[in-house]
Motif scaffolding. Structure first.
Motif, PDB file in Angstrom:
ATOM      1  N   ARG A 136       1.060  10.301 -36.538  1.00 30.77           N
ATOM      2  CA  ARG A 136      -0.173  10.896 -36.046  1.00 30.77           C
ATOM      3  C   ARG A 136      -0.770  11.749 -37.160  1.00 30.77           C
ATOM      4  NH1 ARG A 136      -1.944   9.066 -31.293  1.00 30.77           N
ATOM      5  NH2 ARG A 136      -2.740  11.074 -30.684  1.00 30.77           N
ATOM      6  N   GLU A 144      -5.816  14.833 -32.751  1.00 31.90           N
ATOM      7  CA  GLU A 144      -4.841  13.915 -33.332  1.00 31.90           C
ATOM      8  C   GLU A 144      -5.194  12.476 -33.012  1.00 31.90           C
ATOM      9  OE1 GLU A 144      -0.846  14.657 -32.125  1.00 31.90           O
ATOM     10  OE2 GLU A 144      -0.592  16.232 -33.616  1.00 31.90           O
ATOM     11  N   VAL A 145      -4.954  11.610 -33.981  1.00 32.56           N
ATOM     12  CA  VAL A 145      -5.149  10.173 -33.778  1.00 32.56           C
ATOM     13  C   VAL A 145      -3.978   9.432 -34.416  1.00 32.56           C
ATOM     14  CG1 VAL A 145      -7.665  10.327 -33.721  1.00 32.56           C
ATOM     15  CG2 VAL A 145      -6.524   9.888 -35.883  1.00 32.56           C
ATOM     16  N   ASP A 146      -3.805   8.183 -34.040  1.00 34.65           N
ATOM     17  CA  ASP A 146      -2.793   7.332 -34.642  1.00 34.65           C
ATOM     18  C   ASP A 146      -3.217   6.997 -36.070  1.00 34.65           C
ATOM     19  OD1 ASP A 146      -0.781   5.534 -35.209  1.00 34.65           O
ATOM     20  OD2 ASP A 146      -1.609   3.938 -33.962  1.00 34.65           O
ATOM     21  N   GLU A 147      -2.326   7.210 -37.011  1.00 30.53           N
ATOM     22  CA  GLU A 147      -2.631   6.990 -38.424  1.00 30.53           C
ATOM     23  C   GLU A 147      -2.996   5.541 -38.736  1.00 30.53           C
ATOM     24  OE1 GLU A 147      -0.539   7.973 -42.726  1.00 30.53           O
ATOM     25  OE2 GLU A 147       0.671   7.999 -40.914  1.00 30.53           O
ATOM     26  N   ASP A 187      -4.478   3.332 -36.481  1.00 34.40           N
ATOM     27  CA  ASP A 187      -5.529   2.796 -35.610  1.00 34.40           C
ATOM     28  C   ASP A 187      -6.692   2.372 -36.502  1.00 34.40           C
ATOM     29  OD1 ASP A 187      -8.041   2.829 -34.102  1.00 34.40           O
ATOM     30  OD2 ASP A 187      -6.809   3.539 -32.427  1.00 34.40           O
TER      31      ASP A 187
END
Length: 87
Positions: A3, A29-32, A34
């Protein structure tokens, strides 16, 4: 799953590529991995930030500082400036 913490670039309003909702300007936060977020990072729409760092607030420009005055003793000891008539 890795993340990362991102926020919209300065002056931009960004939509989540998955939900189409406006995102929080303070960051999230986001998925690295995505691909939607990877593209927004690559395009400069969002920036990766250190999660511990607070959101950047607009800073006021400091007042311009004036140059320090020359010491009076140094000005008195200096030779007079050459004029065009002396040359």
């Amino acid at each position: 799953m890795a993340r990362i913490f991102v926020r919209p670039a300065d002056g931009l309003i960004v939509r989540d590529p998955n939900t189409k909702q406006l995102v929080d300007p303070a960051g999230f936060e986001v998925d690295e991995f995505d691909l939607g977020w990877v593209r927004k990072i690559r395009d400069g729409d969002v920036v990766v930030v250190d999660q511990a760092a607070p959101a950047l607030a607009p800073k006021e420009k400091p007042a311009p500082s004036l140059p320090a005055p020359a010491p009076a003793a140094a000005a008195a000891d200096a030779p007079p400036a050459a004029s065009e008539a002396d040359q």
